[in-house]
Design an enzyme around this catalytic site. Sequence first.
Site, PDB file in Angstrom:
ATOM      1  NE  ARG A   7      -2.426  -1.180   3.456  1.00  0.00           N
ATOM      2  CZ  ARG A   7      -2.938  -0.967   4.665  1.00  0.00           C
ATOM      3  NH1 ARG A   7      -4.111  -0.371   4.791  1.00  0.00           N
ATOM      4  NH2 ARG A   7      -2.293  -1.356   5.739  1.00  0.00           N
ATOM      5  CG  ASN A  36      -4.326  -4.078   3.237  1.00  0.00           C
ATOM      6  OD1 ASN A  36      -3.878  -4.110   2.104  1.00  0.00           O
ATOM      7  ND2 ASN A  36      -3.571  -4.162   4.321  1.00  0.00           N
TER       8      ASN A  36
END
EC number: 6.2.-.-
Length: 770
Positions: free
Chosen positions: A18, A36
């Site tokens: 990320r 996520n």
Amino acid sequence: MNQYHIHVRGLVQGVGFRPYVYRLANEMGLRGYVDNSNDGVLIVLQSTCIQKEKFLKALIKSVPEVASIEHIETVQCRVSKKYESFDIAPSRSSGDEITRISPDIAICSDCLKDRKHQLHRMGYPFINCTHCGPRFSIIEKLPYDRAVTTMSSFGMCDTCREEYADVNDRRFHAQPIACNECGPHYTLRDSEGNEDTVYIRIVSRISDVLSNGGVVALKSLGGYNLICDADNEQAVARIRELKGRYAKPLAVMYRDEREVMVDLNLSDEERKALNSWRRPIVLAEEKVHNAPWLNEGYRSLGVLLPYMAIHYDLFTEAPELRRIVVTSGNMGGRPIVIADEEAHDLFDSKVDSVVSYNRDIYNRVDDSVVQEYDGVCRPIRRSRGYTPEPLRNVQATEGILAVGAEQVSCFAIGKKEDILLGQHIGELSCRENLSFFEESISHFSRMFRFEPRCVVCDLHPDYFATAWGERYAVERHIPVYRVQHHHAHAVAVMAEYALTGDVLALCLDGTGYGDDCTIWGGELIRCSRTEYRRLSHHLYLPMPGGDIAAREPWRMAVSLLYSLYGENMPLPDNFVKRVGEDRIKLVSRMIARRINTPLSSGAGRLFDAVASLLGIADFNRYRSEAPQKLEQVADRSILKIYPFDKDNPLDFSWLVKAVLNDLQKGVPRSEIASAFHRTYAAMWCVELAKQAVRQKLSRVVLCGGVFQNKLLVDILMPMLRQLGLQPYLPASVPCNDAGIAVGQMAVTAAWIEQSMNHNDKRHARVVVGL
């Protein structure tokens, strides 16, 4: 301006993915967010079509080292809200789909440097970042966030929280982030019950113990290890006594690669594996065999490099230590210990110090073991650094629970098209290992939101795994599938290489319940994912005393010669002296009268017999000692191949006669062992070439525990290629019984798809509806 929803699947959580996406999007001036979820990473991107394409190309090109992208799905959507920037959104959890969980990762070089200059982490042993640290061993469920790991009880200090929230920091959203102020810490308890919690003193005290020939129980990433100075014979003997492991080789951790190169010959592939983030034990060839207390009778040694900060600190504190024994903290084949209280109960009175830390281990994992075969380092034991990486299957696997085999136990669960193979467990006849097996299935089910729809097990009626699977299915009112052992072995390799259609499968191992109720283990079969047919096999040999014959190779030596020559068998004089005439007569009578002598075509039993005839090992002090030492004794420079009947290549009488003749002539057993391996490989090559023509097949799958024999593989693979055949040896899944669950699942998935598509009932004989 368009809006795109980009769903990324693969190993994309817990590996800095990320932050990587965030930085990439901001560098390109894009808007949206990344988050996520339990089934991967979702990127919402607002951009032009050209910008989106550039972003996707860049995303794939520079992915973090440990991360891997398996699939990207892009959907164009209506812009409902305009974003002013690109951000990281909170994790989401919905549905039953799952993403990959990262294995545990060895400490990275950047973190080792940070320990020397970051004030709040000076010397801190549990330092980690998005590129390293504990993962699988601490996670309880998805999506991967600190709250669902065993770090949840450690509140972040202000400094760590700032780093965690800073996208430009390497610890941005690193879930196990910690420092000296807020993270886990070590405690040392000595044999007198005194405790110390000051890390610098703990390292010094451990180093003193090791330097003075002592033994320490040290809590590692996936469980406790027992460690000592590898060059102190008395200290190693003490560990062997403690574990009840009196002869089996032990793994050794070296200070660094340079020290490894002093003692061992390492290929480029072995060096790459040794230094990889997985940090497995690598089996490699010694230059000089100078410490027989570590690996008596072997030319190879299992070596690994430090993978935790405390390992590096120990070598720094004790410069005289070149290498230390690192072995699982357990007793007699039981599971590696993970609970601190159990470790103290077990080791306090038996070692000089027990060193624990106050972060729990949720999933226990032993060190993994790899060896190079045919130019590729392949796993023999798949655990820390590998589990729980999935394999993608060609058919859906959702809801299938495969319970595996018996001696080298591993289970697998199915999610969508993935096969998730569990960590190394051990032999299920041990009650504690069976509990570990149940615990791990429970943990996997929770982590991966797995709901069993059926169970698949081995045909062997006496396997603990089979009995457990049947009980489990009854309790849940789900069906049981049964897959023949060697069919499962073969299809495990097919699953790894995504092979469909028919192949030839050479299955060589020690045991496997056959269709004729005998013990198989030296078979050539033609198989697909749904069916198999036995084409040829080893000579059936009686196993005098049943399973005890696998533990006492001399019995198989008598069985082999009795089967070929009858009562006038030409037993070598030294063999008779070692074993004793009375024992030989007793076993001969058992064979003649067929008393407790089940038949076996297992290749392992042939290797046992030859090892005993050569005086290498008459008794197996641990599993497969005799065949392993037969390989180790062989002189690889000897290229001799004994004559054999090419019209009937599996007539082993020629091979046995040649071995006995050379033995009688006083030929060195290193030469005989080499000739045996080369002749055995050549015999199977002739048989494979004949069957390839008859069956009109050229793909050859190699499977079974005998293919852990590096010499045999390195002889056989080029021979097969020279014949125009294409051999497949597993590279991601162990060739031994640890891979059985993969094959069981792939076979069952194919059966289920076939029955759904064609209403096919042909496999009803191996399916029991409950």
